[in-house]
Design a protein around this motif. Structure first.
Motif, PDB file in Angstrom:
ATOM      1  N   GLY A  88     -11.041 -21.720 -83.915  1.00 39.06           N
ATOM      2  CA  GLY A  88     -11.479 -22.307 -82.657  1.00 39.06           C
ATOM      3  C   GLY A  88     -10.594 -21.852 -81.510  1.00 39.06           C
ATOM      4  N   ASN A  89     -10.767 -22.499 -80.368  1.00 39.58           N
ATOM      5  CA  ASN A  89     -10.024 -22.157 -79.162  1.00 39.58           C
ATOM      6  C   ASN A  89      -8.821 -23.076 -79.001  1.00 39.58           C
ATOM      7  OD1 ASN A  89     -11.799 -20.071 -78.277  1.00 39.58           O
ATOM      8  ND2 ASN A  89     -13.252 -21.671 -77.710  1.00 39.58           N
ATOM      9  N   TYR A  90      -7.695 -22.495 -78.617  1.00 41.20           N
ATOM     10  CA  TYR A  90      -6.440 -23.224 -78.464  1.00 41.20           C
ATOM     11  C   TYR A  90      -5.843 -22.942 -77.090  1.00 41.20           C
ATOM     12  CZ  TYR A  90      -6.406 -24.288 -83.446  1.00 41.20           C
ATOM     13  OH  TYR A  90      -6.718 -24.772 -84.692  1.00 41.20           O
ATOM     14  N   TRP A  91      -5.050 -23.870 -76.614  1.00 39.72           N
ATOM     15  CA  TRP A  91      -4.261 -23.727 -75.396  1.00 39.72           C
ATOM     16  C   TRP A  91      -2.802 -23.528 -75.796  1.00 39.72           C
ATOM     17  CZ3 TRP A  91      -6.132 -23.661 -70.474  1.00 39.72           C
ATOM     18  CH2 TRP A  91      -7.453 -24.062 -70.301  1.00 39.72           C
ATOM     19  N   TYR A  92      -2.056 -22.829 -74.957  1.00 38.83           N
ATOM     20  CA  TYR A  92      -0.621 -22.673 -75.192  1.00 38.83           C
ATOM     21  C   TYR A  92       0.098 -22.693 -73.851  1.00 38.83           C
ATOM     22  CZ  TYR A  92      -0.358 -18.051 -73.201  1.00 38.83           C
ATOM     23  OH  TYR A  92      -0.378 -17.007 -72.309  1.00 38.83           O
ATOM     24  N   ASP A  93       1.366 -23.004 -73.904  1.00 41.09           N
ATOM     25  CA  ASP A  93       2.241 -22.720 -72.767  1.00 41.09           C
ATOM     26  C   ASP A  93       3.612 -22.342 -73.296  1.00 41.09           C
ATOM     27  OD1 ASP A  93       3.693 -25.101 -73.228  1.00 41.09           O
ATOM     28  OD2 ASP A  93       3.202 -25.994 -71.316  1.00 41.09           O
ATOM     29  N   ILE A  94       4.358 -21.661 -72.445  1.00 39.49           N
ATOM     30  CA  ILE A  94       5.732 -21.286 -72.755  1.00 39.49           C
ATOM     31  C   ILE A  94       6.592 -21.801 -71.614  1.00 39.49           C
ATOM     32  CG2 ILE A  94       7.363 -19.402 -73.158  1.00 39.49           C
ATOM     33  CD1 ILE A  94       4.930 -17.723 -74.095  1.00 39.49           C
ATOM     34  N   GLN A  95       7.598 -22.585 -71.968  1.00 40.86           N
ATOM     35  CA  GLN A  95       8.534 -23.123 -70.978  1.00 40.86           C
ATOM     36  C   GLN A  95       9.936 -22.690 -71.345  1.00 40.86           C
ATOM     37  OE1 GLN A  95       8.060 -27.404 -70.991  1.00 40.86           O
ATOM     38  NE2 GLN A  95       6.498 -27.282 -69.407  1.00 40.86           N
ATOM     39  N   TYR A  96      10.768 -22.553 -70.325  1.00 41.05           N
ATOM     40  CA  TYR A  96      12.181 -22.332 -70.609  1.00 41.05           C
ATOM     41  C   TYR A  96      13.012 -23.374 -69.903  1.00 41.05           C
ATOM     42  CZ  TYR A  96      12.970 -19.783 -66.136  1.00 41.05           C
ATOM     43  OH  TYR A  96      13.065 -19.406 -64.829  1.00 41.05           O
ATOM     44  N   ALA A  97      14.149 -23.645 -70.502  1.00 38.14           N
ATOM     45  CA  ALA A  97      15.157 -24.519 -69.908  1.00 38.14           C
ATOM     46  C   ALA A  97      16.419 -23.683 -69.772  1.00 38.14           C
ATOM     47  CB  ALA A  97      15.412 -25.742 -70.778  1.00 38.14           C
ATOM     48  N   ALA A  98      16.916 -23.578 -68.552  1.00 41.41           N
ATOM     49  CA  ALA A  98      18.147 -22.831 -68.311  1.00 41.41           C
ATOM     50  C   ALA A  98      19.314 -23.577 -68.958  1.00 41.41           C
ATOM     51  CB  ALA A  98      18.375 -22.680 -66.808  1.00 41.41           C
TER      52      ALA A  98
END
Length: 122
Positions: A88-98
């Motif tokens: 199926g269809n999925y969402w993603y995100d990529i975050q960074y923390a300094a």
């Protein structure tokens, strides 16, 4: 750097999923070192799902190496994790923390499709 909306290539259930991107200065395009940054890739069926409902979440502390010094971020979702994804269809995100939590930023967001696998003997 502003976030980018990116449709990822299809993923076959049970295959290793890799995501790689570079962090660059938005004015000069010079690489920005990400040494010591904590990077999180989250995969969900719906962007409204909680992190506890995520299909996968990969957290990586970037080491002091040539790739991180050049602004490269590489994340891997192992095959045993994608084997649990329903097609199926999925969402993603990529975050960074300094380092020391100086800032948290979403650097990529988008969608991808998981397709059924045929071979399941691995």
């Amino acid at each position: 750097m502003a976030f980018q909306y990116t449709e990822l290539s299809d993923v076959i259930r049970g295959d290793t999923m890799g995501v790689s991107l570079y962090i660059k200065d938005s004015t000069t395009s010079a690489p920005i070192s990400v040494v010591g940054y904590t990077v999180t890739l989250t995969v969900k069926l719906s962007p409204d799902d909680t992190d506890l409902q995520a299909a996968a979440q990969v957290v990586r502390l970037l080491p002091d190496d040539a790739q991180a010094q050049a602004g490269q971020i590489a994340l891997v979702v192992p095959a045993d994790v994608t084997a649990l994804f329903e097609p199926g269809n999925y969402w993603y995100d990529i975050q960074y923390a300094a380092p020391q939590g100086a800032s948290v930023k979403t650097i990529a967001i988008g969608r991808f499709r998981v397709r059924s696998d045929i071979t399941r003997s691995f």
